[in-house]
Design a protein around this motif. Sequence first.
Motif, PDB file in Angstrom:
ATOM      1  N   PHE A 209       0.621  -0.944   0.051  1.00 24.55           N
ATOM      2  CA  PHE A 209      -0.302  -0.304   0.350  1.00 24.55           C
ATOM      3  C   PHE A 209       0.878   1.383  -0.238  1.00 24.55           C
ATOM      4  O   PHE A 209       0.201   2.613  -0.310  1.00 24.55           O
ATOM      5  CB  PHE A 209      -0.807   0.351   1.635  1.00 24.55           C
ATOM      6  N   GLY A 210       2.405   0.500  -0.034  1.00 23.45           N
ATOM      7  CA  GLY A 210       3.109   2.471   0.200  1.00 23.45           C
ATOM      8  C   GLY A 210       3.227   2.939  -1.018  1.00 23.45           C
ATOM      9  O   GLY A 210       3.233   2.147  -1.897  1.00 23.45           O
ATOM     10  N   LEU A 211       3.978   4.169  -0.821  1.00 19.96           N
ATOM     11  CA  LEU A 211       3.657   5.245  -2.093  1.00 19.96           C
ATOM     12  C   LEU A 211       5.167   5.174  -2.360  1.00 19.96           C
ATOM     13  O   LEU A 211       5.831   5.444  -1.606  1.00 19.96           O
ATOM     14  CB  LEU A 211       3.070   6.239  -2.413  1.00 19.96           C
ATOM     15  N   SER A 212       5.523   5.127  -4.034  1.00 17.40           N
ATOM     16  CA  SER A 212       6.803   5.504  -3.680  1.00 17.40           C
ATOM     17  C   SER A 212       7.570   6.819  -3.570  1.00 17.40           C
ATOM     18  O   SER A 212       6.769   7.834  -3.443  1.00 17.40           O
ATOM     19  CB  SER A 212       7.121   4.994  -5.371  1.00 17.40           C
ATOM     20  N   LYS A 213       8.544   6.609  -2.964  1.00 18.44           N
ATOM     21  CA  LYS A 213       9.320   7.657  -2.912  1.00 18.44           C
ATOM     22  C   LYS A 213       9.213   9.192  -4.287  1.00 18.44           C
ATOM     23  O   LYS A 213       9.195   9.454  -4.027  1.00 18.44           O
ATOM     24  CB  LYS A 213      10.903   7.379  -2.726  1.00 18.44           C
ATOM     25  N   GLU A 214       9.606   8.624  -5.352  1.00 19.32           N
ATOM     26  CA  GLU A 214       8.999   8.954  -6.406  1.00 19.32           C
ATOM     27  C   GLU A 214       7.942   9.957  -6.382  1.00 19.32           C
ATOM     28  O   GLU A 214       7.973  11.505  -6.264  1.00 19.32           O
ATOM     29  CB  GLU A 214       9.522   9.001  -8.002  1.00 19.32           C
ATOM     30  N   ILE A 215       6.776   9.577  -5.448  1.00 15.65           N
ATOM     31  CA  ILE A 215       5.715  10.107  -5.876  1.00 15.65           C
ATOM     32  C   ILE A 215       5.213  11.069  -4.797  1.00 15.65           C
ATOM     33  O   ILE A 215       4.834  12.008  -3.992  1.00 15.65           O
ATOM     34  CB  ILE A 215       4.262   8.856  -5.781  1.00 15.65           C
ATOM     35  N   ARG A 216       6.278   9.954  -3.276  1.00 14.34           N
ATOM     36  CA  ARG A 216       6.189  10.797  -1.762  1.00 14.34           C
ATOM     37  C   ARG A 216       6.613  12.114  -2.148  1.00 14.34           C
ATOM     38  O   ARG A 216       7.056  13.350  -1.670  1.00 14.34           O
ATOM     39  CB  ARG A 216       6.683  10.426  -0.838  1.00 14.34           C
ATOM     40  N   GLU A 217       7.775  12.586  -3.008  1.00 20.61           N
ATOM     41  CA  GLU A 217       8.390  13.637  -2.982  1.00 20.61           C
ATOM     42  C   GLU A 217       7.951  14.682  -4.215  1.00 20.61           C
ATOM     43  O   GLU A 217       8.184  15.815  -3.687  1.00 20.61           O
ATOM     44  CB  GLU A 217      10.040  13.547  -3.812  1.00 20.61           C
ATOM     45  N   LYS A 218       6.911  13.943  -4.964  1.00 19.69           N
ATOM     46  CA  LYS A 218       6.273  15.081  -5.900  1.00 19.69           C
ATOM     47  C   LYS A 218       4.862  15.608  -4.657  1.00 19.69           C
ATOM     48  O   LYS A 218       4.572  16.962  -4.704  1.00 19.69           O
ATOM     49  CB  LYS A 218       5.205  14.649  -6.618  1.00 19.69           C
ATOM     50  N   ALA A 219       4.658  14.833  -4.781  1.00 25.00           N
ATOM     51  CA  ALA A 219       3.481  15.236  -3.315  1.00 25.00           C
ATOM     52  C   ALA A 219       3.727  16.662  -1.888  1.00 25.00           C
ATOM     53  O   ALA A 219       3.133  16.743  -1.720  1.00 25.00           O
ATOM     54  CB  ALA A 219       2.392  14.075  -2.604  1.00 25.00           C
ATOM     55  N   LYS A 220       5.241  15.756  -1.228  1.00 26.66           N
ATOM     56  CA  LYS A 220       5.434  17.288  -1.111  1.00 26.66           C
ATOM     57  C   LYS A 220       5.107  18.606  -0.989  1.00 26.66           C
ATOM     58  O   LYS A 220       5.062  19.160   0.038  1.00 26.66           O
ATOM     59  CB  LYS A 220       6.938  16.351  -0.442  1.00 26.66           C
TER      60      LYS A 220
END
Length: 239
Positions: A158-169
């Motif tokens: 269920f975890g989001l990738s680091k790439e997605i998390r960096e973008k969402a931040k």
Amino acid sequence: MFKLFRKKKKIGCPVCHEKNTVGFGTDYLESKFDSRIELEEKIGNIQTYKCSVCKSDFYKEGEMFQKFASGQIKTLKEFNSLNLELSDNLKAELNSIGLTDDWNMNKIAPAKVQLKNGETYDFATIRISKNPPIGYYFDHFKKVIFIDKVESIEKSEFGLSKEIREKAKNAEERRMGFYPTVLETNNGKKVVINGQSLFFRNGEIKGVDLKLENESWNHQAKYIYEDKIDEQVIIISKE
């Protein structure tokens, strides 16, 4: 002839008189209240305070009093008494998942964890910080668990990738409290997360199924939005 009266200050603190108060400034306290907040014990680097009227416990952030949530004095004492450093094995697994910074520059990552008592959690936020886990933010989690209770860490489906998390931040606010990032599933469905999300679940769609979509959120378009996840826990480690 008019006689001026100064309004009598309330005795105690804002929590005594105002519902749902969790924080207030020292200037507000001094101007409106005959304060009954007194010094209590110092736990690590945190000075604690107590109102002698309502018995609420507080700590300070700058010129703001913050109310301890239930049980957090005990949590603070445990945090200061334990080592809570990551083992080499746990650190290696976290590095493969990818850590990102939250709004307060704490290191965080989504994971699946197994505890030493056999319990397993698919929605575990790993938090690495010198700051103790106090404040009402931590009340959003089902449990606050120290890293010394953890047997293993692995990627959560269920975890989001680091790439997605960096973008969402770095997402821009499009409506009040709404910071959308558009994602896409493997079969082309458009998904939106709000803010710095770590996990995604909606029906059969999981975080592992998602990738960044190169488009901005459009209020007229139809998207799939994240379901509320109530079973999240947070795992606490020190830097």
